[in-house]
Design a protein around this motif. Sequence first.
Motif, PDB file in Angstrom:
ATOM      1  N   LEU A 113      25.034   7.472 -23.358  1.00  0.00           N
ATOM      2  CA  LEU A 113      25.509   6.119 -23.069  1.00  0.00           C
ATOM      3  C   LEU A 113      25.078   5.186 -24.189  1.00  0.00           C
ATOM      4  O   LEU A 113      23.880   4.929 -24.373  1.00  0.00           O
ATOM      5  CB  LEU A 113      24.953   5.631 -21.726  1.00  0.00           C
ATOM      6  N   TRP A 114      26.046   4.705 -24.948  1.00  0.00           N
ATOM      7  CA  TRP A 114      25.766   3.697 -25.968  1.00  0.00           C
ATOM      8  C   TRP A 114      25.565   2.372 -25.256  1.00  0.00           C
ATOM      9  O   TRP A 114      26.499   1.758 -24.777  1.00  0.00           O
ATOM     10  CB  TRP A 114      26.917   3.636 -26.970  1.00  0.00           C
ATOM     11  N   PHE A 115      24.321   1.954 -25.185  1.00  0.00           N
ATOM     12  CA  PHE A 115      23.939   0.806 -24.355  1.00  0.00           C
ATOM     13  C   PHE A 115      24.253  -0.505 -25.068  1.00  0.00           C
ATOM     14  O   PHE A 115      23.746  -0.779 -26.147  1.00  0.00           O
ATOM     15  CB  PHE A 115      22.443   0.879 -24.038  1.00  0.00           C
ATOM     16  N   ILE A 116      25.108  -1.321 -24.425  1.00  0.00           N
ATOM     17  CA  ILE A 116      25.421  -2.664 -24.911  1.00  0.00           C
ATOM     18  C   ILE A 116      24.908  -3.649 -23.867  1.00  0.00           C
ATOM     19  O   ILE A 116      25.390  -3.644 -22.732  1.00  0.00           O
ATOM     20  CB  ILE A 116      26.922  -2.852 -25.134  1.00  0.00           C
ATOM     21  N   PRO A 117      23.923  -4.478 -24.201  1.00  0.00           N
ATOM     22  CA  PRO A 117      23.340  -5.400 -23.214  1.00  0.00           C
ATOM     23  C   PRO A 117      24.375  -6.342 -22.598  1.00  0.00           C
ATOM     24  O   PRO A 117      25.347  -6.721 -23.235  1.00  0.00           O
ATOM     25  CB  PRO A 117      22.306  -6.184 -24.038  1.00  0.00           C
ATOM     26  N   ARG A 118      24.140  -6.687 -21.359  1.00  0.00           N
ATOM     27  CA  ARG A 118      24.979  -7.634 -20.621  1.00  0.00           C
ATOM     28  C   ARG A 118      26.426  -7.158 -20.509  1.00  0.00           C
ATOM     29  O   ARG A 118      27.349  -7.968 -20.517  1.00  0.00           O
ATOM     30  CB  ARG A 118      24.954  -9.003 -21.299  1.00  0.00           C
ATOM     31  N   SER A 119      26.606  -5.862 -20.401  1.00  0.00           N
ATOM     32  CA  SER A 119      27.970  -5.337 -20.294  1.00  0.00           C
ATOM     33  C   SER A 119      28.165  -4.436 -19.078  1.00  0.00           C
ATOM     34  O   SER A 119      29.241  -3.873 -18.902  1.00  0.00           O
ATOM     35  CB  SER A 119      28.332  -4.566 -21.568  1.00  0.00           C
ATOM     36  N   GLY A 120      27.137  -4.292 -18.270  1.00  0.00           N
ATOM     37  CA  GLY A 120      27.219  -3.418 -17.099  1.00  0.00           C
ATOM     38  C   GLY A 120      26.583  -2.057 -17.310  1.00  0.00           C
ATOM     39  O   GLY A 120      26.605  -1.212 -16.404  1.00  0.00           O
ATOM     40  N   SER A 121      25.999  -1.833 -18.497  1.00  0.00           N
ATOM     41  CA  SER A 121      25.389  -0.529 -18.781  1.00  0.00           C
ATOM     42  C   SER A 121      24.162  -0.263 -17.918  1.00  0.00           C
ATOM     43  O   SER A 121      23.882   0.883 -17.562  1.00  0.00           O
ATOM     44  CB  SER A 121      25.020  -0.444 -20.265  1.00  0.00           C
ATOM     45  N   THR A 122      23.409  -1.318 -17.596  1.00  0.00           N
ATOM     46  CA  THR A 122      22.221  -1.140 -16.753  1.00  0.00           C
ATOM     47  C   THR A 122      22.607  -0.650 -15.369  1.00  0.00           C
ATOM     48  O   THR A 122      21.957   0.248 -14.794  1.00  0.00           O
ATOM     49  CB  THR A 122      21.448  -2.464 -16.639  1.00  0.00           C
ATOM     50  N   ILE A 123      23.669  -1.219 -14.811  1.00  0.00           N
ATOM     51  CA  ILE A 123      24.140  -0.784 -13.489  1.00  0.00           C
ATOM     52  C   ILE A 123      24.589   0.670 -13.556  1.00  0.00           C
ATOM     53  O   ILE A 123      24.276   1.473 -12.664  1.00  0.00           O
ATOM     54  CB  ILE A 123      25.289  -1.690 -13.011  1.00  0.00           C
ATOM     55  N   ALA A 124      25.323   1.029 -14.596  1.00  0.00           N
ATOM     56  CA  ALA A 124      25.784   2.408 -14.734  1.00  0.00           C
ATOM     57  C   ALA A 124      24.606   3.368 -14.855  1.00  0.00           C
ATOM     58  O   ALA A 124      24.608   4.455 -14.261  1.00  0.00           O
ATOM     59  CB  ALA A 124      26.695   2.516 -15.963  1.00  0.00           C
ATOM     60  N   LYS A 125      23.591   2.961 -15.610  1.00  0.00           N
ATOM     61  CA  LYS A 125      22.405   3.807 -15.778  1.00  0.00           C
ATOM     62  C   LYS A 125      21.687   4.015 -14.450  1.00  0.00           C
ATOM     63  O   LYS A 125      21.257   5.145 -14.137  1.00  0.00           O
ATOM     64  CB  LYS A 125      21.473   3.159 -16.801  1.00  0.00           C
ATOM     65  N   ASN A 126      21.560   2.969 -13.651  1.00  0.00           N
ATOM     66  CA  ASN A 126      20.889   3.088 -12.351  1.00  0.00           C
ATOM     67  C   ASN A 126      21.683   3.944 -11.370  1.00  0.00           C
ATOM     68  O   ASN A 126      21.105   4.710 -10.590  1.00  0.00           O
ATOM     69  CB  ASN A 126      20.652   1.701 -11.762  1.00  0.00           C
ATOM     70  N   ILE A 127      22.989   3.812 -11.407  1.00  0.00           N
ATOM     71  CA  ILE A 127      23.824   4.624 -10.512  1.00  0.00           C
ATOM     72  C   ILE A 127      23.696   6.099 -10.873  1.00  0.00           C
ATOM     73  O   ILE A 127      23.550   6.970 -10.000  1.00  0.00           O
ATOM     74  CB  ILE A 127      25.299   4.171 -10.598  1.00  0.00           C
ATOM     75  N   ILE A 128      23.744   6.403 -12.165  1.00  0.00           N
ATOM     76  CA  ILE A 128      23.626   7.794 -12.606  1.00  0.00           C
ATOM     77  C   ILE A 128      22.266   8.363 -12.245  1.00  0.00           C
ATOM     78  O   ILE A 128      22.146   9.526 -11.811  1.00  0.00           O
ATOM     79  CB  ILE A 128      23.856   7.888 -14.126  1.00  0.00           C
ATOM     80  N   SER A 129      21.228   7.551 -12.378  1.00  0.00           N
ATOM     81  CA  SER A 129      19.877   8.028 -12.116  1.00  0.00           C
ATOM     82  C   SER A 129      19.574   8.160 -10.630  1.00  0.00           C
ATOM     83  O   SER A 129      19.087   9.198 -10.169  1.00  0.00           O
ATOM     84  CB  SER A 129      18.865   7.084 -12.763  1.00  0.00           C
ATOM     85  N   GLN A 130      19.880   7.100  -9.868  1.00  0.00           N
ATOM     86  CA  GLN A 130      19.476   7.084  -8.450  1.00  0.00           C
ATOM     87  C   GLN A 130      20.516   7.718  -7.547  1.00  0.00           C
ATOM     88  O   GLN A 130      20.196   8.600  -6.740  1.00  0.00           O
ATOM     89  CB  GLN A 130      19.212   5.649  -7.997  1.00  0.00           C
ATOM     90  N   CYS A 131      21.763   7.294  -7.683  1.00  0.00           N
ATOM     91  CA  CYS A 131      22.796   7.787  -6.774  1.00  0.00           C
ATOM     92  C   CYS A 131      23.167   9.237  -7.055  1.00  0.00           C
ATOM     93  O   CYS A 131      23.394  10.015  -6.119  1.00  0.00           O
ATOM     94  CB  CYS A 131      24.036   6.904  -6.860  1.00  0.00           C
ATOM     95  N   LEU A 132      23.216   9.608  -8.319  1.00  0.00           N
ATOM     96  CA  LEU A 132      23.565  10.981  -8.670  1.00  0.00           C
ATOM     97  C   LEU A 132      22.338  11.861  -8.844  1.00  0.00           C
ATOM     98  O   LEU A 132      22.479  13.068  -9.067  1.00  0.00           O
ATOM     99  CB  LEU A 132      24.404  10.987  -9.958  1.00  0.00           C
ATOM    100  N   ASP A 133      21.153  11.257  -8.773  1.00  0.00           N
ATOM    101  CA  ASP A 133      19.888  11.988  -8.868  1.00  0.00           C
ATOM    102  C   ASP A 133      19.799  12.796 -10.160  1.00  0.00           C
ATOM    103  O   ASP A 133      19.433  13.980 -10.167  1.00  0.00           O
ATOM    104  CB  ASP A 133      19.704  12.902  -7.653  1.00  0.00           C
ATOM    105  N   LEU A 134      20.129  12.143 -11.296  1.00  0.00           N
ATOM    106  CA  LEU A 134      20.061  12.795 -12.600  1.00  0.00           C
ATOM    107  C   LEU A 134      18.899  12.230 -13.404  1.00  0.00           C
ATOM    108  O   LEU A 134      18.460  11.100 -13.184  1.00  0.00           O
ATOM    109  CB  LEU A 134      21.376  12.591 -13.356  1.00  0.00           C
ATOM    110  N   THR A 135      18.400  13.029 -14.335  1.00  0.00           N
ATOM    111  CA  THR A 135      17.265  12.631 -15.161  1.00  0.00           C
ATOM    112  C   THR A 135      17.758  11.923 -16.419  1.00  0.00           C
ATOM    113  O   THR A 135      18.664  12.417 -17.102  1.00  0.00           O
ATOM    114  CB  THR A 135      16.425  13.851 -15.556  1.00  0.00           C
ATOM    115  N   VAL A 136      17.137  10.776 -16.712  1.00  0.00           N
ATOM    116  CA  VAL A 136      17.594   9.919 -17.803  1.00  0.00           C
ATOM    117  C   VAL A 136      16.508   9.805 -18.870  1.00  0.00           C
ATOM    118  O   VAL A 136      15.314   9.723 -18.562  1.00  0.00           O
ATOM    119  CB  VAL A 136      17.955   8.511 -17.273  1.00  0.00           C
ATOM    120  N   ALA A 137      16.933   9.785 -20.117  1.00  0.00           N
ATOM    121  CA  ALA A 137      16.035   9.482 -21.240  1.00  0.00           C
ATOM    122  C   ALA A 137      16.433   8.102 -21.758  1.00  0.00           C
ATOM    123  O   ALA A 137      17.541   7.922 -22.265  1.00  0.00           O
ATOM    124  CB  ALA A 137      16.169  10.527 -22.341  1.00  0.00           C
TER     125      ALA A 137
END
Length: 224
Positions: A113-137
């Motif tokens: 995920l190429w992170f661009i601040p204030r673009s919704g990337s934080t929400i996407a990262k949290n959904i992938i980590s918590q809702c999908l139970d995946l490990t994030v770096a």
Amino acid sequence: QTKDKIPSANNGFLAEPQQNQNGFGGGGELVEGDEIVEQPLQGALSDSAGGIVAAAAGVKNEPLDEGPADPLIAPPANEEPDIEVDKSVSVSIEQGFAGVYEADTNHKDIPFLWFIPRSGSTIAKNIISQCLDLTVASEVGATLASKDSEKLEIEEAASHNYVNVDTTTVEGIERAKKLNLASSGFANLIVSPRLQEASTLFSSKYHGRAFTIIRHPVERSISM
């Protein structure tokens, strides 16, 4: 004798054009003292104002010199642009990330995920980590207890699983590269705003699958 005459460029006078039978001006008379010489104006009237004066004065109408070409529009053909291009950057991106139409037949490619601040990337990262139970770096790796460990570890923080590397800084990316983050299989998703530097984490065998979320720049500015 010079009433209603137009001064010419050679101190003569150009008489008013006479109307022909169709009502259009036909020609004029060039007055040199007492001598009147016929001077056709039909061709000169179709030219620019400068051409008319030149025709009346008997001067050859030469094209204007527009000067040298603008180097920004037409740079000299023999000159090389004075720009240094780091070709290693484009090479690392090309080798590190898989093409859009390349199939992941071995299922070894890692989402990036190429992170661009204030673009919704934080929400996407949290959904992938918590809702999908995946490990994030991501940047969270710099806050974990094992952040200085000489090996990769997975820690839980606020119900999310993270790898103990910081992929948002140059130093953190170098450390993750030394620990073989891409080939370790620890991270299901790698997040970083540094596209060029993070591309060096991957290889031709373990590609990154890059994606991003883009927001209108005006809306991003308002949200800050």
